[in-house]
Write an enzyme that holds these catalytic residues in place. Structure first.
Site, PDB file in Angstrom:
ATOM      1  N   LYS A  86     -15.959  -1.481 -34.326  1.00  0.00           N
ATOM      2  CA  LYS A  86     -16.004  -0.075 -35.103  1.00  0.00           C
ATOM      3  C   LYS A  86     -16.777  -0.398 -36.215  1.00  0.00           C
ATOM      4  O   LYS A  86     -17.708   0.616 -36.532  1.00  0.00           O
ATOM      5  CB  LYS A  86     -14.368   0.321 -35.700  1.00  0.00           C
ATOM      6  N   CYS A 177       2.514   6.068 -42.769  1.00  0.00           N
ATOM      7  CA  CYS A 177       2.118   4.646 -42.349  1.00  0.00           C
ATOM      8  C   CYS A 177       2.379   3.563 -43.169  1.00  0.00           C
ATOM      9  O   CYS A 177       2.846   2.607 -42.929  1.00  0.00           O
ATOM     10  CB  CYS A 177       0.402   4.994 -42.568  1.00  0.00           C
ATOM     11  N   MET A 178       2.716   3.737 -44.613  1.00  0.00           N
ATOM     12  CA  MET A 178       3.026   2.861 -45.530  1.00  0.00           C
ATOM     13  C   MET A 178       4.295   2.855 -46.253  1.00  0.00           C
ATOM     14  O   MET A 178       4.471   1.958 -47.250  1.00  0.00           O
ATOM     15  CB  MET A 178       1.691   2.443 -46.345  1.00  0.00           C
ATOM     16  N   MET A 369       2.625  -1.229 -38.595  1.00  0.00           N
ATOM     17  CA  MET A 369       3.372  -0.027 -37.861  1.00  0.00           C
ATOM     18  C   MET A 369       4.620   0.118 -37.379  1.00  0.00           C
ATOM     19  O   MET A 369       5.514   0.816 -37.447  1.00  0.00           O
ATOM     20  CB  MET A 369       2.184   0.901 -37.271  1.00  0.00           C
ATOM     21  N   GLY A 406      -3.114  -0.046 -42.929  1.00  0.00           N
ATOM     22  CA  GLY A 406      -3.796   0.690 -41.772  1.00  0.00           C
ATOM     23  C   GLY A 406      -5.063   1.204 -42.257  1.00  0.00           C
ATOM     24  O   GLY A 406      -6.141   1.200 -41.522  1.00  0.00           O
ATOM     25  N   GLN A 407      -4.950   1.718 -43.291  1.00  0.00           N
ATOM     26  CA  GLN A 407      -6.181   2.545 -43.900  1.00  0.00           C
ATOM     27  C   GLN A 407      -6.787   1.867 -44.882  1.00  0.00           C
ATOM     28  O   GLN A 407      -6.374   1.038 -45.737  1.00  0.00           O
ATOM     29  CB  GLN A 407      -5.520   3.984 -44.495  1.00  0.00           C
TER      30      GLN A 407
END
Ligand code: SF4
Lengths: 782, 193
Positions: A86, A177-178, A369, A406-407
């Site tokens: 990516k 998510c967090m 997650m 995740g971000q």
């Protein structure tokens, strides 16, 4: 390269070889045929990757205002020059033909789009918000952002909403998510975010991954562990999971458990540690307090059924406990009992306990997650950290509980700036008067501006929007009409009297639901800063112009605020507001253990790991010799936990079953997640040829035995049916993931296969984070 | 084997022409033999095919053959391998890269190609993969290396052996220590303030 450097580089004594005529001719031909741009003709600038929370450093090569290449930044301590697929394909993400380039408003028919000017768009937003404020008050306005907001975007949104609109209805997609990790750290250390750093991956011996497919989700960090394993063959990777993945291929032990039973497993390990005398009693005495919360299943619920279906307002209540009570409560989790709940053989449970109890080896627990998107996500975070606290394996190089994000800026923006309904910057919350006072003072707004009551959390915010309690909502940098659980619940057609603004860079199902769409500048088309999983803040300059009229999210917010008479919140010069805004934000954390590096220092470095005191970063928080806030000569000091006497809390958290389990009508577990090649909902990565062609569409992973029973093979179509929705899709057997019998997996990147129409909007009681990993479905042949 | 100079120069020029025509693999509708992930055999790679497998010069190539279900390194070992019925599997150029190793996960960067279709067309123009000559001080000095050496530490992977393309094939592989005479062109400094 200039001529002098070139000569230096070659050295003076180069042996001159007699070149043949052939060589000379060839050289000439090359020179004449050469029209190419050399890498040295590009201007290279540093930036963190736009995608995952790893935060790899890249160098972007720019020519004629376009990004033409990237390369891994060898000077970045995060990735040391490596990237994943990516990251390597970042430049193409900016240039999809359907980039949004000008503001667009819904036509009168409710379907078509009309181009409008920025002025008209901003005026319209300001008037819609003003109207809602006037008619229905601050609870009727909302903004929903993300962990992909830069620190500037998040800070602008927070200040505008809490300090200008007098509303706490600001939420990020990171709630999905967090949030459980935040509540995990906050309930145990009264301060968010991990203590370790990425050096742990070279220092540790045992890497215990809890429901964490790190090989695909944090690829560059996983390769750091693999490299460490090659150098130190006694390094072990333990994969605790509900399905076999790319990570399992590299694991020394694979522990497959029944979904949701990780709660029982962690308690079982705690029990075995107690039983075998492996607690570090001296550490516990010096540094730990014991706590309990509400443990009744009925009282807590799952936030999606009955009375809780519309408003989910559970509040945990803390009470003191003791080590003796803790031991007694945990003693119920005998290997036999845990094995029955989880399906994990007793021998594996004992090996896990041996690893956590072995003081000669460093232990790193990793999760993302699987643990956070869990109906008892906060509890699961607590339990993993408990394992480190009772053994003293914490805040030491090579021994830490390590929550992965995740971000790219889940930490930097959401958790540190505090773009959540209940939070303020630097670990502060709206429910505390003294915290509101501090924020109001820094912002120069009157006392009482910030409401004491938290706003709607993400799931509730969308429910409120559908009920009409929220009238105007602005969505930035995220795609909730793909990612919210139980999507049918928020089916929306424009023209329902409410107003939805969406800022994005490409059309998505979320822009389809919008009344007004704004074109955003992405990544290095604007100045920004992200904060990664290891507390590293990374600044990046604007390196290219955004296309058309696209503008950065923070600018959009500031312009609307000005039009609503709240320009005093952003009193900085129009062409130079980033630095003063960052320094104002930074003042929240200075002296409180949340000290960020200065704007000037961040611009010069490959990021800095906070707390940064006297220009020096802190690799291990709470650890003597590393953390400048720790005055002890050795050991640890959990100095942020003032409410616990500067000690960390170990919580008893029991096993509760998931909200929905397979039964006769819906006999399969459904788990959802990402794939390596795609970022979240794929709105960026699917526009990159190589990534789209690698994983062109979503599929359902099925166990071979189940496929045989259904007489289907890879490529055949099946129908998945849950209590909330159904979908037909292709089967994949023995793909990259292999779910066990009675279990299926579907990735969520594909907007043509909205798997969240099937998922359940059950939540963690404390963090309000939904569980995307566990619900029940039926699989039918079509 | 080194082709006569004239032929080689011609080959170079025509390769440049072809890659210019083909847009260096940037054309989204490009359909090429052996480029799809379901290909069983892989023909010897031309510069054009090389370009088609990469988003831009320096991007990791996509995998030009089907998934044979074996460890990548069992064929792409440090000498490369002739695989019956498939073609020559070139050696892996970054077996000694710091931070990578022979147990690294290849598919973290190299992906199969499951389809020729695209999701949305793109205006992306990558750094072109035209043949680039290493600059020389004068006709008599060895050229500098015109690309980064990081991740390409094994020069032989591309410049020697059956997989080496004619136009970049080394005429003197026996001299082993390449970087004794060829140094990396230190492309740029960051413009970090
Ligand atoms: S997606 Fe994550 S692992 Fe991949 S390059 Fe970007 S930051 Fe690194």
């Amino acid at each position: 390269m200039d001529r002098r450097r070139f000569i230096q580089a070659l050295g003076t004594g180069t042996g001159i070889v007699a070149f043949s005529q052939a060589h000379k001719d060839e050289a000439k031909a090359f020179a004449e045929g050469q029209s190419a741009i050399n890498p040295s003709d590009l201007t290279w600038g540093k930036a963190p990757c736009r995608y995952c929370g790893t935060g790899c450093g890249v160098e972007a090569g720019v020519k004629d205002g376009k990004v033409m290449a990237v390369r891994g930044d060898t000077a970045s301590p995060v990735n040391k020059g490596l990237l994943c697929v990516k990251g390597y394909h970042l430049p193409a993400m900016l240039y999809g033909k359907d980039r949004l380039t000008h503001p667009m408003k819904r036509g009168a028919d409710g379907k078509s789009w009309e181009k409008i000017s920025w002025d008209d768009a901003l005026d319209l937003i300001a008037s819609k918000y003003q109207e809602a404020l006037k008619e229905s008050g601050p609870e009727s306005v909302a903004i929903y952002g993300s962990g992909q907001w830069t620190i500037f975007d998040g800070y602008a949104a927070l200040k505008w909403f809490k300090g200008g609109m007098r509303s706490n209805n600001i939420e990020p997609n990171a709630r999905l998510c967090m949030a459980s990790a935040v509540m995990g750290f906050v309930t145990q250390f009264q301060s968010d975010e991990p203590m370790g750093c990425y050096e742990d991956f070279e220092e540790g011996d045992d890497f215990i991954m809890w429901g964490n497919n790190m090989a695909e989700m944090h690829p560059v960090l996983f390769s750091r562990i693999l490299e460490s394993k090659r150098k130190k063959p006694n390094v072990r990777i333990i994969d605790l999971a509900t399905r076999r993945t790319a990570t399992t291929d590299y694991a020394d032990m694979y522990v497959e458990f029944r979904p949701g039973s990780d709660l029982a497993i962690a308690n079982g390990i705690l029990h075995l540690l107690i039983e075998s005398g492996k607690l570090d009693n001296a550490f516990i005495k010096e540094n730990i307090v014991f706590k309990r919360g509400i443990e009744d299943l009925e009282e807590i619920g799952f936030g999606c059924y009955g009375d809780q279906a519309e408003h989910y307002t559970f509040q945990d209540k803390t009470r003191d406990s003791s080590i003796d009570e803790f031991k007694k409560l945990v003693s119920e989790y005998t290997p036999a009992h845990v094995s029955k709940i989880s399906g994990v053989p007793e021998a594996q449970l004992r090996s896990l306990a041996e690893m956590y109890g072995d003081q000669s080896r460093g232990t790193i627990s990793l999760w993302c997650m699987g643990v956070n998107q869990h109906t008892r996500g906060t509890w699961m975070n607590n339990l993993i950290t408990n394992l480190h606290l009772v053994t003293g394996k914490i805040s030491r190089p090579g021994s830490n509980p390590f929550s992965l994000t995740g971000q790219p800026s889940a930490c930097g923006t959401v958790r540190e700036v505090g773009t959540l309904a209940n939070r303020l910057p630097a670990d502060m919350v709206v429910t505390k008067k003294e915290h509101r006072d501090i924020a109001e003072k820094i912002w120069g707004v009157p006392e009482g501006t910030i409401p004491a009551k938290p706003g709607y959390h993400a799931t509730d915010m969308f429910r409120a929007f559908m009920r009409g309690d929220v009238k105007v909502m602005w969505v930035q940098t995220t795609n909730p009409w793909v990612t919210m659980p139980n999507l049918h619940r928020i089916d929306r057609k424009p023209g329902d009297g409410r107003f939805l603004i969406v800022s994005d860079i490409y059309p998505t199902p979320t822009t389809e639901a919008a009344d007004l769409v704004l074109p955003a500048a992405a990544w290095i088309e604007r100045e920004g800063a992200f904060g990664n999983s290891e507390r590293r803040t990374q600044h990046f300059d604007k390196l290219v112009e955004p296309p058309g009229e696209a503008k950065e999210d923070a600018w959009q917010i500031i312009e609307v605020a000005k039009r609503m008479g709240m320009g005093h919140l952003f009193p900085w010069p129009e062409d130079a507001w980033h630095k003063p805004m960052f320094e104002e934000y930074r003042s929240f954390g200075l002296g409180h253990g949340k000290d960020l590096a200065s704007y000037d220092q961040l611009r010069k470095t490959r990021g800095m790991v906070w707390p940064v005191v006297d220009g020096k970063e802190t690799l291990y928080r709470y650890a003597a010799g590393y953390d400048p806030y720790v005055k002890k000569s050795k050991g640890v000091h959990f100095y942020k936990a003032k409410g616990y006497g500067e000690k960390a809390a170990v919580w008893f958290r029991p096993y509760h079953p998931p909200a929905e389990e397979p039964d006769a009508d819906y006999p399969f577990w459904l788990c959802t997640g990402r794939v390596l090649e795609h970022w979240h909902t794929g709105s960026l990565t699917r526009r990159v040829k190589q990534l789209h062609q690698a994983v062109p569409k979503a599929y359902v992973e099925l166990n071979r035995a189940d496929a045989t029973k259904l007489s289907v093979k890879s490529g055949d179509r099946v129908k998945l049916v849950s209590r909330r929705g159904s979908m037909e899709m292709d089967v994949k057997v023995d793909g990259r993931g292999k779910p066990p019998v009675g279990s299926v997996f579907v990735p969520f990147f594909d907007e043509h296969y909205l798997i969240n129409e099937l998922t359940l909007d059950a939540m963690c009681n404390i963090s309000k984070q939904p569980d995307y990993k566990k619900c029940a479905v039926r699989v039918e042949r079509v | 084997m080194i082709a006569p100079a004239g032929v080689r120069a011609l080959a170079v020029v025509s390769l440049l022409a072809i890659s210019a025509l083909a847009g260096c693999g940037r054309g989204d509708d490009a359909k090429k033999d052996g480029a799809r992930g379901d290909a069983r055999t892989v023909a010897k790679t031309s510069a054009r095919e090389r370009a088609e497998r990469r988003g831009y010069d320096g991007a990791p190539p996509v995998i030009p053959h089907q998934n044979f279900g074996v460890e990548c390194m069992s064929c792409h070992n440090d000498r490369g391998m002739q695989v019956e019925g498939v073609g020559f599997a070139p050696p892996m150029p970054h077996a000694v890269t710091a931070g990578l190793s022979d147990i690294a996960r290849c598919r973290q960067c190299h992906v199969f190609r499951e389809t020729d279709e695209i999701f949305v067309a793109s205006d992306f123009r990558g750094l072109a993969q035209d043949l680039r000559r290493g600059r020389r001080l004068n006709d008599m000095t060895p050229p500098v290396i015109p690309h980064p050496v990081f991740m390409r530490e094994n020069c032989y992977a591309c410049h020697a052996g059956p997989a080496a393309r004619e136009e970049i094939r080394c005429s003197h592989p026996e001299r082993a220590r390449c970087q004794q005479c060829h140094v990396e062109e230190n492309a740029t400094d960051l413009f970090t303030p």
